[in-house]
Design an enzyme around this catalytic site. Structure first.
Site, PDB file in Angstrom:
ATOM      1  N   GLY A  12       0.793  -1.229   0.000  1.00  0.00           N
ATOM      2  CA  GLY A  12       0.000   0.000   0.000  1.00  0.00           C
ATOM      3  C   GLY A  12       0.822   1.274   0.000  1.00  0.00           C
ATOM      4  N   GLY A  14       2.485   2.582   2.378  1.00  0.00           N
ATOM      5  CA  GLY A  14       3.759   2.426   3.068  1.00  0.00           C
ATOM      6  C   GLY A  14       4.851   1.917   2.149  1.00  0.00           C
ATOM      7  N   SER A 128      -6.897   8.854   9.803  1.00  0.00           N
ATOM      8  CA  SER A 128      -7.899   8.815   8.734  1.00  0.00           C
ATOM      9  C   SER A 128      -8.964   9.869   8.986  1.00  0.00           C
ATOM     10  CB  SER A 128      -8.548   7.429   8.684  1.00  0.00           C
ATOM     11  OG  SER A 128      -9.689   7.432   7.852  1.00  0.00           O
ATOM     12  N   TYR A 161     -12.796   0.726  13.278  1.00  0.00           N
ATOM     13  CA  TYR A 161     -11.644   1.246  12.541  1.00  0.00           C
ATOM     14  C   TYR A 161     -11.548   2.762  12.695  1.00  0.00           C
ATOM     15  CZ  TYR A 161      -8.667   2.590   8.631  1.00  0.00           C
ATOM     16  OH  TYR A 161      -7.666   3.150   7.858  1.00  0.00           O
TER      17      TYR A 161
END
Length: 298
Positions: A12, A14, A128, A161
């Site tokens: 991803g 990262g 996020s 999340y």
């Protein structure tokens, strides 16, 4: 020589970030990953790290400190995350999985490595915009750390999340306050990469989804995001590039800011949610997290 320690570097955003960071001359990168065989740029040092286990976090931190000796850490990037379908999965320590991996293990790792960071270093927590109810309907409106760690009822995974991402932002604010108190020059950043397609956060995408994303979903998201910016689907390349630029100091936050948010491909520095700005909530999470990982509050 600049020393970078990073989680979430094998896929991803990262993976994109670490590849860019590794291209910078005079850079040493240490990555925590579940297996030594994970794909990282040549020359990157990989130490075992399982973020579902607090003992593994402690072992990783000890290995990093032993490997570095008297060398300080210039950049700490806490990027790894998981997303589950509900809040009923548990970590090795019995905590709800997303709370454990996304928040608690990174809280512990940051506390263990903070004393070994250079005075002018950078620490980045990937958060996020799902933490903000002004933008996302299922974002948390209150914070109960013990309820998140040990939920009593089953809930949709995105709620848990989003709450874990709120915890990342609050933890970043706590370290920023500590930085000011200690009189150090560490730049503390909470980074929202935005909705990003093609990552492994929710599992490996099917072949159908890999075809559908660039042809239908991403163009549709550009239209929807004109009215709802958080629904813009960005690319790992752009989000990872910004993460690398924040970590390297190429992008600097305005004075007094902690939150950097990628909105429709543009780096912005908005206020986080009202809940994330409350000091009593920040301090509540810090105290509860310290107790859960077996550290003192200071």
């Amino acid at each position: 020589m600049k020393t970078i320690v990073m989680t979430g570097a094998t896929s991803g955003i990262g993976k994109e970030a670490v590849q860019r960071l590794a291209q910078q001359p005079g850079t040493r990168i240490i990555v925590g990953a579940r297996g030594r065989g994970r794909i990282v740029p040549e020359g990157t040092e990989v130490f075992p790290l399982d973020l579902t286990s607090l003992e593994s976090v402690r072992s990783f931190a000890a290995s990093v400190k032993k490997q570095l000796g008297d060398t300080t850490i210039d950049v700490l990037v806490l990027n790894a995350a998981v997303q589950a379908k509900d809040n009923q999965q548990q970590s090795a320590d019995g905590f709800e999985l997303m709370f454990a991996v996304n928040h608690l293990s990174h809280y512990l790792l940051a506390r263990l490595l903070w004393p070994h960071m250079t005075a002018s270093g950078v620490i980045v927590f990937t958060t996020s915009d799902t933490h903000d109810p002004a933008l996302i309907p299922f974002a948390p409106k209150t914070l109960d750390p013990h309820g998140l760690a040990n939920p009593q009822k089953k809930e949709w995974g995105m709620r848990a999340y989003a709450a874990s991402k709120l915890c990342n932002l609050l933890t970043a604010r706590s370290f920023a306050a500590i930085n000011t108190k200690e009189g150090r020059g560490i730049s503390v950043i909470a980074y929202n990469p935005g909705l990003t397609g093609g990552t492994s956060l929710t599992g490996k995408p099917s072949r159908f989804m890999r075809i559908l994303l660039p042809l239908v979903l991403r163009p549709l998201s550009r239209v929807v995001s004109l009215f709802k910016p958080p629904f813009f689907v960005g690319t790992p390349e752009r989000a990872g590039g910004v993460l690398a630029n924040l970590a390297s100091g190429e992008i600097r936050l305005p004075e007094g800011r902690v939150y950097a948010s990628l909105v429709r491909g543009k780096v912005t520095f908005p206020d986080p949610s009202q809940l994330a700005q409350r000091d009593e909530v920040k301090d509540l999470l810090w105290r509860a997290s310290a107790k859960m990982v077996g550290l003192s509050e200071r």
